[in-house]
Design an enzyme around this catalytic site. Sequence first.
Site, PDB file in Angstrom:
ATOM      1  N   ALA A  64       0.842  -1.199   0.000  1.00 33.50           N
ATOM      2  CA  ALA A  64       0.000   0.000   0.000  1.00 33.50           C
ATOM      3  C   ALA A  64       0.878   1.250   0.000  1.00 33.50           C
ATOM      4  O   ALA A  64       2.035   1.221   0.404  1.00 33.50           O
ATOM      5  CB  ALA A  64      -0.879   0.000   1.242  1.00 33.50           C
ATOM      6  N   GLY A 105       0.200  -5.267   0.772  1.00 30.94           N
ATOM      7  CA  GLY A 105      -0.837  -5.254  -0.256  1.00 30.94           C
ATOM      8  C   GLY A 105      -0.353  -5.868  -1.558  1.00 30.94           C
ATOM      9  O   GLY A 105      -1.157  -6.431  -2.317  1.00 30.94           O
TER      10      GLY A 105
END
Length: 697
Positions: A64, A105
Amino acid sequence: MAIVDYRVQNHVGVITLNNPPVNALSVGKGLLQGILDAIKEGEHDTAVKAFLLIGGGRNFSGGADITEFGKPPVPGMATLRDVLSYMDTVTKPICAALAGPTMGGGLELALGAHWRCAVTGAQIGLPEVKLGILPGAAGTQRLPRLIGAATALDMMVSGDPVSTERAHELGIVDEIVEGDLAAAALKFAQRVVKEGRPIRRISAMTVAVEGDADALFAEARARIATQWRGYPAPLEIAACVEAAVQQPFAKGVAFERERFEVLVATSESKSLRHAFFAERAAAKVNGLPEDTPVREIRSAAVIGAGTMGGGIAMNFANAGIPVKILEASPERLDKGLSVIRANYAATVSKGRLSQEAMDKRMALMTGVSSYDDLRDADIIIEAVFEEMPVKQEVFRTLDAVAKPGAILATNTSTLDIDAIAAVTARPQDVIGLHFFSPANVMKLLEIVRGAKTGGDVIATSMKLAKTIRKVGALVGVCDGFVGNRMVHAYFREAGYLLEEGALPQQVDRVMEAFGFAMGPFRVSDLAGLDIGWAIRKRQAATRDPAERYSRIADLICEQGRFGQKTGAGYYRYEGSRKPVPDPAIEALIVQASKDGGFTRREISDQEILERCLYQLVNVGAQILEEGIAQRASDIDIIYLYGYGYPRYRGGPMMSADLIGLPKVLEAVKGYEQRVGQWWKPAALLERLAAEGKGFNG
Ligand code: NAD
């Protein structure tokens, strides 16, 4: 190039992520939306038989974009969860090509694919725990389904990445591919089509548990409670993995989301994220252009092979930089070198270093007996006795022998760098490099700029910190610099608390419950009480008689109790490292209170915590206002890496911010009235509290 490049090659819809340097999964920049659009397009395109997700550049995705943390959603832009939900409906095989850092992520995205290949050298993991959170895009639900509950739990609780080979063994990676990533990955995707491999949704799998699930989680929770005291995320991760075992995928995902939201809002998570950004900020020098030239450090020298010098020299050898060591006599040199050898040998015997690597490092060290041997060193660090005349003599000689452009550094912990620089004709080359003991272990390096230190010498020192794997923080000259000036106030206050009614074990218990590995008195016993005693005796003549002076530490030393090394100090040790409260010390403290005119009183844990912590904060604020530290977060970094401040509390200035400066100020003012004038609030604390701001903004 577009942030997401989509093109069909040999019937494979190739989706390339282009968000240098690590392909962070940015919502705001439209990277995730781009992936979603591409998959939707390919899903409806009959020419496309499979998808390939791949990173442009050298890695898949580092995860992320953490600058987007806590920010509201961007209207019209897909999130990672949106992309993953859609991927779970796609009817064509999705492949992912893992390379370089594939973290957080990034790995969660790859787990949304059906097949994964990877090149050697990838680092694959879910490190969210290190920021006080958990993988919040179904990572806690997919990873256990793919590799089993126990292994997934270990990976997510440690946060440490695994290699490509290990990921292959575990089943995270289906195939290791060789050569050019793009070409090899495309071939992999084509093979998936050709072999007719099925759509393999991890969300449809069940979690394998070896043995009894209840026992597994009970054991994991017990382990976490001892290893991760104070950290909120690991227990939540365990709960999520348990949900993955017990519940259908969608329910597990909802549970994960809820726990994620709870964690993000905790002060511990805010502190861990602060620490992450603070470390990056500390590397920057205000007012110094990024392209300031640095000097080459190809060789080093250390003067003095005592406690500090030996450890400092090891740092250079560990980094592959040859280092010469100069001592006052051949005997001391031999002793210093044998301590270094024993240090390495201990690491070898623990299996953490090979004999070959140790030999290589020892070969990089050369003991020398003359300053002439230091002529070609690029940097010379002095670690001789802490006495100004001795240091000045060393620097006078260095000025005469060192080559032009060599950096002349001192490891002094208290002396004035400018007075040391003044005996040379090259004060621009003189800097303080304040290592912490043990110097080969402690990560902190206070880089002390003198009034005349050159910008390139500062830039070189900051870079050197990285080379020798330290965390450098730039500070200015004052007594004790940043760390020790603050810690002096902390220890002094702890001593006052004893005089007023507390006992060492109570103060230590409170500070340990706060998160320090050891409270101030256990630390003192470990470090040895005699060094401070000697300093206090030296300072006695010049001490301000108006300043409150607690005699307790001196009285303990007068009994020959110097801490662990003599088996007794603030505690008794009885042949082990375990401190045992000692009635003799209680009697000594009670008598000292009486002699000092104090009526002992019950002191609350709250008061102990506030007085120890807010001394750090108030002195930290003075340091900031004097410009001795560049920024509040640098002070936090100094405390996290040099003083064992609990990382999940972010550092003293961050702790104050989280408590709220008006509340801190009110307490400080209260102590000023009730305890003494040294509690006068720093002007900066008053100003920021009035403005409704924090030290860290
Ligand atoms: P130490 O007494 O263990 O070592 C000093 C060494 O310097 C001795 O081996 C001595 O023989 C040698 N020496 C003295 N004069 C010399 C000279 N003129 N030429 C060559 N060698 C000489 O002391 P230490 O604890 O290593 O401290 C060294 C410096 O590091 C001091 O300035 C101290 O303030 C600073 N420091 C110490 C610590 C710590 O925790 N010990 C932490 C940070 C900084």
